[in-house]
Design a protein around this motif. Structure first.
Motif, PDB file in Angstrom:
ATOM      1  N   ASP A 126       0.774  -1.248  -0.091  1.00 29.64           N
ATOM      2  CA  ASP A 126      -0.007  -0.163  -0.203  1.00 29.64           C
ATOM      3  C   ASP A 126       0.974   1.247   0.100  1.00 29.64           C
ATOM      4  N   THR A 127       1.853   1.248  -0.640  1.00 28.26           N
ATOM      5  CA  THR A 127       2.793   2.359  -0.580  1.00 28.26           C
ATOM      6  C   THR A 127       2.478   3.388  -1.311  1.00 28.26           C
ATOM      7  N   ALA A 128       2.277   4.613  -0.932  1.00 28.68           N
ATOM      8  CA  ALA A 128       1.736   5.835  -1.720  1.00 28.68           C
ATOM      9  C   ALA A 128       2.573   6.261  -2.980  1.00 28.68           C
ATOM     10  N   VAL A 129       3.945   6.660  -2.523  1.00 25.90           N
ATOM     11  CA  VAL A 129       4.584   7.110  -3.362  1.00 25.90           C
ATOM     12  C   VAL A 129       6.004   6.361  -3.189  1.00 25.90           C
ATOM     13  N   SER A 130       6.332   5.605  -4.390  1.00 29.10           N
ATOM     14  CA  SER A 130       7.646   4.499  -4.426  1.00 29.10           C
ATOM     15  C   SER A 130       8.573   5.048  -5.285  1.00 29.10           C
ATOM     16  N   GLN A 131       9.774   4.921  -5.115  1.00 28.47           N
ATOM     17  CA  GLN A 131      10.931   5.093  -5.688  1.00 28.47           C
ATOM     18  C   GLN A 131      11.799   4.040  -6.064  1.00 28.47           C
ATOM     19  N   THR A 132      12.466   3.807  -7.214  1.00 27.08           N
ATOM     20  CA  THR A 132      13.639   2.777  -7.504  1.00 27.08           C
ATOM     21  C   THR A 132      14.478   3.239  -8.360  1.00 27.08           C
ATOM     22  N   PRO A 133      15.884   3.053  -7.959  1.00 27.71           N
ATOM     23  CA  PRO A 133      16.203   2.203  -6.846  1.00 27.71           C
ATOM     24  C   PRO A 133      16.205   3.039  -5.646  1.00 27.71           C
ATOM     25  N   LYS A 134      16.541   2.436  -4.640  1.00 30.07           N
ATOM     26  CA  LYS A 134      16.620   3.231  -3.076  1.00 30.07           C
ATOM     27  C   LYS A 134      18.145   3.782  -3.282  1.00 30.07           C
ATOM     28  N   TYR A 135      19.053   3.069  -3.822  1.00 29.72           N
ATOM     29  CA  TYR A 135      20.460   3.468  -3.509  1.00 29.72           C
ATOM     30  C   TYR A 135      20.815   3.383  -4.982  1.00 29.72           C
ATOM     31  N   LEU A 136      21.813   4.151  -5.652  1.00 28.12           N
ATOM     32  CA  LEU A 136      22.589   4.080  -6.983  1.00 28.12           C
ATOM     33  C   LEU A 136      23.832   4.561  -6.846  1.00 28.12           C
ATOM     34  N   VAL A 137      24.778   3.835  -7.015  1.00 26.31           N
ATOM     35  CA  VAL A 137      26.209   4.115  -7.101  1.00 26.31           C
ATOM     36  C   VAL A 137      26.786   4.003  -8.653  1.00 26.31           C
ATOM     37  N   THR A 138      27.339   4.939  -8.991  1.00 24.69           N
ATOM     38  CA  THR A 138      27.677   4.774 -10.401  1.00 24.69           C
ATOM     39  C   THR A 138      28.773   5.667 -10.914  1.00 24.69           C
ATOM     40  N   GLN A 139      29.712   5.503 -11.778  1.00 23.87           N
ATOM     41  CA  GLN A 139      30.812   6.396 -12.060  1.00 23.87           C
ATOM     42  C   GLN A 139      30.556   7.634 -12.745  1.00 23.87           C
ATOM     43  N   MET A 140      31.518   8.626 -12.711  1.00 22.14           N
ATOM     44  CA  MET A 140      31.398   9.799 -13.448  1.00 22.14           C
ATOM     45  C   MET A 140      30.887   9.544 -15.147  1.00 22.14           C
ATOM     46  N   GLY A 141      30.144  10.168 -15.678  1.00 20.40           N
ATOM     47  CA  GLY A 141      29.877  10.118 -17.107  1.00 20.40           C
ATOM     48  C   GLY A 141      28.865   8.994 -17.484  1.00 20.40           C
ATOM     49  N   ASN A 142      28.201   8.240 -16.572  1.00 19.95           N
ATOM     50  CA  ASN A 142      27.320   7.481 -16.850  1.00 19.95           C
ATOM     51  C   ASN A 142      26.027   7.931 -16.892  1.00 19.95           C
ATOM     52  N   ASP A 143      24.995   7.185 -17.683  1.00 22.66           N
ATOM     53  CA  ASP A 143      23.683   7.480 -17.438  1.00 22.66           C
ATOM     54  C   ASP A 143      22.818   6.600 -16.692  1.00 22.66           C
ATOM     55  N   LYS A 144      22.027   7.178 -16.104  1.00 17.71           N
ATOM     56  CA  LYS A 144      21.217   6.653 -14.929  1.00 17.71           C
ATOM     57  C   LYS A 144      19.667   6.908 -15.157  1.00 17.71           C
ATOM     58  N   SER A 145      18.904   6.341 -14.633  1.00 13.82           N
ATOM     59  CA  SER A 145      17.298   6.655 -14.505  1.00 13.82           C
ATOM     60  C   SER A 145      16.784   6.300 -13.146  1.00 13.82           C
ATOM     61  N   ILE A 146      15.847   7.064 -12.518  1.00 17.00           N
ATOM     62  CA  ILE A 146      15.327   6.827 -11.305  1.00 17.00           C
ATOM     63  C   ILE A 146      13.689   6.829 -11.468  1.00 17.00           C
ATOM     64  N   LYS A 147      13.123   5.806 -11.206  1.00 19.26           N
ATOM     65  CA  LYS A 147      11.765   5.655 -11.677  1.00 19.26           C
ATOM     66  C   LYS A 147      10.696   5.909 -10.192  1.00 19.26           C
ATOM     67  N   CYS A 148       9.757   6.643 -10.374  1.00 19.14           N
ATOM     68  CA  CYS A 148       8.631   7.023  -9.374  1.00 19.14           C
ATOM     69  C   CYS A 148       7.374   6.690  -9.908  1.00 19.14           C
ATOM     70  N   GLU A 149       6.447   5.978  -8.827  1.00 18.76           N
ATOM     71  CA  GLU A 149       5.324   5.759  -9.088  1.00 18.76           C
ATOM     72  C   GLU A 149       4.251   6.220  -7.970  1.00 18.76           C
ATOM     73  N   GLN A 150       3.204   6.590  -7.975  1.00 17.36           N
ATOM     74  CA  GLN A 150       2.304   6.961  -6.897  1.00 17.36           C
ATOM     75  C   GLN A 150       1.003   6.423  -7.195  1.00 17.36           C
ATOM     76  N   ASN A 151       0.433   6.200  -6.117  1.00 18.24           N
ATOM     77  CA  ASN A 151      -0.980   5.292  -6.298  1.00 18.24           C
ATOM     78  C   ASN A 151      -2.084   5.803  -5.535  1.00 18.24           C
ATOM     79  N   LEU A 152      -1.721   7.310  -5.416  1.00 11.70           N
ATOM     80  CA  LEU A 152      -2.695   8.105  -4.607  1.00 11.70           C
ATOM     81  C   LEU A 152      -3.704   8.928  -5.540  1.00 11.70           C
TER      82      LEU A 152
END
Lengths: 113, 113
Positions: free
Chosen positions: B1-27
């Motif tokens: 029943d999570t209201a606002v969720s994000q993935t990932p919780k932790y993200l460790v990466t090197q300079m120059g890389n491309d990354k994405s963070i996802k967010c979903e809300q069920n409210l």
């Protein structure tokens, strides 16, 4: 630049005492003044909010006082408890930009048992 | 029943890389936000979407690009990551008529090495 200035940066209070956090703003055109509470490792959560046409709002042990002429508002936590230990943020929503929250710099509150 | 969720919780990466963070809300909220919280706990809004339309775009480098495939999702893509991008990124949402009451996700701690 619209700003909300918050003080103190950190606060230590004994259990049962009153915690007071102050904020001041530099732009008169704000629609709402919410306060958020953030525990370590968690996202901020709305604690209480006040509109600029109200001078005081109380919810349980938490009270917001608003002084429009002085452009100041404050959070009072009565009977502070160790569970209240968290970071508190004041915020403001500029008039005409109703989706934008401008946060103060935060106050780290520690309530000693 | 999570209201606002994000993935990932932790993200460790090197300079120059491309990354994405996802967010979903069920409210069922219409508006979603991305915030950045730096090491000093300062919270600053980056973007806001209302009904999949971008309504707030703060002074953020072009390397940051939000995408809202539908009202319940708001993703953040970051290109060419830099050391200064290290922070905690929060997704939030709010319902129509109550922008001061924002519901925050648990945050994604991004560390760029």
């Amino acid at each position: 630049q619209q700003q909300v200035k918050q003080s103190p940066q950190s606060l230590i209070v004994q259990k049962g005492g009153i915690s007071i956090i102050n904020c001041a703003y530099e732009n008169t055109a704000f629609d709402y003044f919410p306060w958020y509470q953030q525990f370590p490792g968690k996202g901020p959560a709305l604690l209480i909010a006040i509109r600029p046409d109200v001078s005081e709002k109380k919810e349980g042990r938490f009270t917001i006082s608003f002084n429009k002429s002085a452009k100041q508002f404050s959070l009072h936590i009565m009977d502070s408890q160790p569970g209240d230990s968290a970071t508190y943020f004041c915020a403001a929503i500029p008039a005409g930009s109703s989706y934008k929250l401008i946060f103060g710099s935060g106050t780290r509150l520690l309530v000693r048992p | 029943d999570t209201a606002v969720s994000q993935t990932p919780k932790y993200l460790v990466t090197q300079m120059g890389n491309d990354k994405s963070i996802k967010c979903e809300q069920n409210l069922g909220h219409d508006t979603m936000y991305w915030y950045k919280q730096d090491s000093k706990k300062f919270l600053k809004i980056m973007f806001s979407y209302n009904n999949k339309e971008l309504i707030i775009n703060e002074t953020v480098p072009n390397r940051f690009s939000p995408k809202s495939p539908d009202k319940a999702h708001l993703n953040l893509h970051i290109n060419s990551l830099e050391l200064g991008d290290s922070a905690v990124y929060f997704c939030a949402s709010s319902r129509r008529g109550a922008p001061y009451e924002q519901y925050f996700g648990p945050g994604t701690r991004l560390t760029v090495t």
